[in-house]
Write a protein that holds these residues in place. Sequence first.
Motif, PDB file in Angstrom:
ATOM      1  N   ASP A 170      -3.162 -12.024  12.394  1.00 49.14           N
ATOM      2  CA  ASP A 170      -2.593 -12.217  11.061  1.00 49.14           C
ATOM      3  C   ASP A 170      -1.550 -11.160  10.729  1.00 49.14           C
ATOM      4  N   ILE A 171      -1.221 -10.347  11.716  1.00 48.92           N
ATOM      5  CA  ILE A 171      -0.202  -9.314  11.623  1.00 48.92           C
ATOM      6  C   ILE A 171      -0.561  -8.248  10.596  1.00 48.92           C
ATOM      7  N   GLY A 172      -0.795  -8.684   9.321  1.00 49.90           N
ATOM      8  CA  GLY A 172      -1.276  -7.727   8.324  1.00 49.90           C
ATOM      9  C   GLY A 172      -0.276  -6.637   7.994  1.00 49.90           C
ATOM     10  N   LEU A 173       1.004  -6.985   7.938  1.00 48.95           N
ATOM     11  CA  LEU A 173       1.976  -5.984   7.475  1.00 48.95           C
ATOM     12  C   LEU A 173       1.740  -5.730   5.989  1.00 48.95           C
ATOM     13  N   PHE A 174       2.022  -4.501   5.553  1.00 47.15           N
ATOM     14  CA  PHE A 174       1.842  -4.166   4.145  1.00 47.15           C
ATOM     15  C   PHE A 174       3.025  -4.711   3.360  1.00 47.15           C
ATOM     16  N   LYS A 175       2.742  -5.677   2.499  1.00 46.29           N
ATOM     17  CA  LYS A 175       3.814  -6.449   1.857  1.00 46.29           C
ATOM     18  C   LYS A 175       4.641  -5.631   0.886  1.00 46.29           C
ATOM     19  N   HIS A 176       4.056  -4.560   0.362  1.00 44.68           N
ATOM     20  CA  HIS A 176       4.783  -3.774  -0.637  1.00 44.68           C
ATOM     21  C   HIS A 176       5.533  -2.620   0.005  1.00 44.68           C
ATOM     22  N   MET A 177       5.507  -2.552   1.333  1.00 48.23           N
ATOM     23  CA  MET A 177       6.212  -1.469   2.002  1.00 48.23           C
ATOM     24  C   MET A 177       7.345  -2.051   2.832  1.00 48.23           C
ATOM     25  N   THR A 178       8.414  -1.258   2.971  1.00 52.00           N
ATOM     26  CA  THR A 178       9.516  -1.693   3.823  1.00 52.00           C
ATOM     27  C   THR A 178       9.059  -1.666   5.277  1.00 52.00           C
ATOM     28  N   ILE A 179       9.883  -2.252   6.136  1.00 53.09           N
ATOM     29  CA  ILE A 179       9.563  -2.253   7.565  1.00 53.09           C
ATOM     30  C   ILE A 179       9.440  -0.814   8.062  1.00 53.09           C
ATOM     31  N   GLU A 180      10.354   0.022   7.602  1.00 50.77           N
ATOM     32  CA  GLU A 180      10.318   1.436   7.991  1.00 50.77           C
ATOM     33  C   GLU A 180       8.987   2.088   7.596  1.00 50.77           C
ATOM     34  N   GLU A 181       8.545   1.815   6.370  1.00 47.53           N
ATOM     35  CA  GLU A 181       7.280   2.412   5.907  1.00 47.53           C
ATOM     36  C   GLU A 181       6.089   1.842   6.655  1.00 47.53           C
ATOM     37  N   ASN A 182       6.160   0.544   6.955  1.00 48.30           N
ATOM     38  CA  ASN A 182       5.097  -0.073   7.734  1.00 48.30           C
ATOM     39  C   ASN A 182       4.962   0.580   9.101  1.00 48.30           C
ATOM     40  N   VAL A 183       6.099   0.683   9.793  1.00 49.48           N
ATOM     41  CA  VAL A 183       6.074   1.227  11.154  1.00 49.48           C
ATOM     42  C   VAL A 183       5.652   2.699  11.135  1.00 49.48           C
ATOM     43  N   GLY A 184       6.065   3.397  10.076  1.00 50.32           N
ATOM     44  CA  GLY A 184       5.815   4.832  10.044  1.00 50.32           C
ATOM     45  C   GLY A 184       4.488   5.245   9.428  1.00 50.32           C
ATOM     46  N   ILE A 185       3.633   4.275   9.114  1.00 54.23           N
ATOM     47  CA  ILE A 185       2.468   4.668   8.316  1.00 54.23           C
ATOM     48  C   ILE A 185       1.515   5.608   9.051  1.00 54.23           C
ATOM     49  N   VAL A 186       1.220   5.333  10.310  1.00 57.40           N
ATOM     50  CA  VAL A 186       0.288   6.226  11.009  1.00 57.40           C
ATOM     51  C   VAL A 186       0.903   7.609  11.221  1.00 57.40           C
ATOM     52  N   PRO A 187       2.155   7.705  11.731  1.00 59.44           N
ATOM     53  CA  PRO A 187       2.776   9.034  11.792  1.00 59.44           C
ATOM     54  C   PRO A 187       2.737   9.750  10.438  1.00 59.44           C
TER      55      PRO A 187
END
Lengths: 216, 335
Positions: free
Chosen positions: B96-113
């Motif tokens: 279901d991918i589960g990207l965070f809808k309220h975050m930009t792609i950059e914020e999504n990719v960078g969340i764990v770092p």
Amino acid sequence: MVSLVETVEWMGANSDVLVRQSIQHLSIALTALVIGIVLWVPTGVLVRNNERVSQVLLGASGIVLTIPSLALLPLLIPFFGIGEAPAIVALVLYSALPIMRNTVVGIAETDGAMKEAGRGLGLTDRQLLVRVQLPMAYPVIMAGIRQATVLLIAITTVAAYFGAGGLGRSIFAGIRLANADQIIGATIVLSALAIVLDYGLATTVRLLPNSEVIDT
Amino acid sequence: MSHDTATETASNSIAFENVTKVYDDGTEAVTDVSFSVSSGETATLVGPSGCGKTTTMKMVNALVEPTTGTVSVDETPVSEYDPIELRRKVGYVIQDIGLFKHMTIEENVGIVPDIVGWSDDRIENRVTELLELVRLDDDVRTKYPQELSGGQQQRVGVARALAAEPEVMLMDEPFGALDPITREQLQNEFLDIQAGLDVTIVFVTHDIDEALKMGDKVAVLQDGELIQYDPPAELLRNPNNAFVESFLGEDRQLAQLQTVAVREVMGPANEAPTNDGGTPLSPDDTLRLAVQNWLRSETDVVPVVEDGTVVGSLSEVHIRSIFDGRSRAIEENHV
Ligand SMILES: Nc1ncnc2c1ncn2[C@@H]1O[C@H](COP(=O)(O)OP(=O)(O)O)[C@@H](O)[C@H]1O
Ligand SMILES: [Mg+2]
């Protein structure tokens, strides 16, 4: 017959009173609203994972909402005296259901895939709450706050009967004096306040990326 | 971590030892499963819906706790890790991918770092690197997930899982929700990406073709039990039982052709036709391509050419040779 022209004339002649009562009205309702937000949003957050406790709290606040304000206000007078204090206490109690319910529901309804992904990526419960669940629940919580706002503006009117200020004074006076212009004039101002506040709060949701205003 | 991993050479990145999972409601989702994945390998878990693939996978990053048995990551039992720390070093991609809808792609990719405290500069560079890796235009970084296609979203999902340079990746039917063409494209790209990374992967799918394509080893699960765990070629050659055989499907032989290189079965160069024997094959071509060429060619023997010299020949006998082991197995099973 009531004529709108006469109503507007009355409003013009009494604008100083209406402005003063509007300010009183807003100050009572908004004080209660702020206390309600500070009290009920965190309560909703705290009980989010405990179904039993949240059911009990939501049930109790639902019951409070069914007590007519004309009955609840005099009940509080022995404890809080007369005037603004009991009014604010009553209003805070009335705001519990819409605010707390929407907080609990908004958090619970965060998209399952987002929660799953967040947990799998190593977010703590707290990080998941702050970074994912609360932002996603924000429009739902705001919808509850808007409901509470309109509700409190309306109920504050009744509080005037028990010694608090506000536009209720003009309305009750109008009823006593059988002055329709006074009743309608004050009511128009009251409705305008509710509409403007509701619209303003809806705008704060619209300003956020990807948040839709939830209509209530 | 208290553990001292002295034996780096043996390195089983992931190991299951007699693992059973019984959920609170009594469902036995996984029964006595043992297998291991060497460092840098991809294991695919395949089987029908409800056979316990997801449950098995989630025991690797402590989203599910085994009832009995031990799951280890880097030779250390999962139970000895702090679950949060473990999950941060294990990448995770879901269907279901589960990207965070309220975050930009950059914020999504960078969340764990971000949550592990990288500096903004480092995160920004890492995001640039990852978007390039998963072949997304740098423009997407300021977009929101809903503005991307399903395929692009799953690329972001993969980038997000890779962000903090995990040693282990868990992928639960990552391409399952995509249309066939996008799925194939992402599979191929992911094989490319993965070749350049030193990461151990557990890849869950219900699609046997995907399992054979993506896995160095394939684990076939049925009703919570591990029926067979073998490299794709071996699985196709020697299915353990009727279930595996039927699961591999009617076109198993065709799939098998895909797993063998011409080099492995070709005959000597001197048997190659001297005249023009049709399009020559390369020793690294798959047998599937070879059959295609062979059917088209006018001669029975096709030359195999490497760097301009004939290095071998391929005829029907050579192609058939890969099925010999299997036909023997069937004879043994049927006596
Ligand atoms: N949280 C849970 N509680 C109870 N049963 C579960 C839970 N999760 C999965 N199951 C059951 O365990 C079995 C295996 O599920 P799962 O691992 O999701 O299979 P798969 O990924 O292969 O479809 C199924 O019967 C499923 O219904
Ligand atoms: Mg599954």
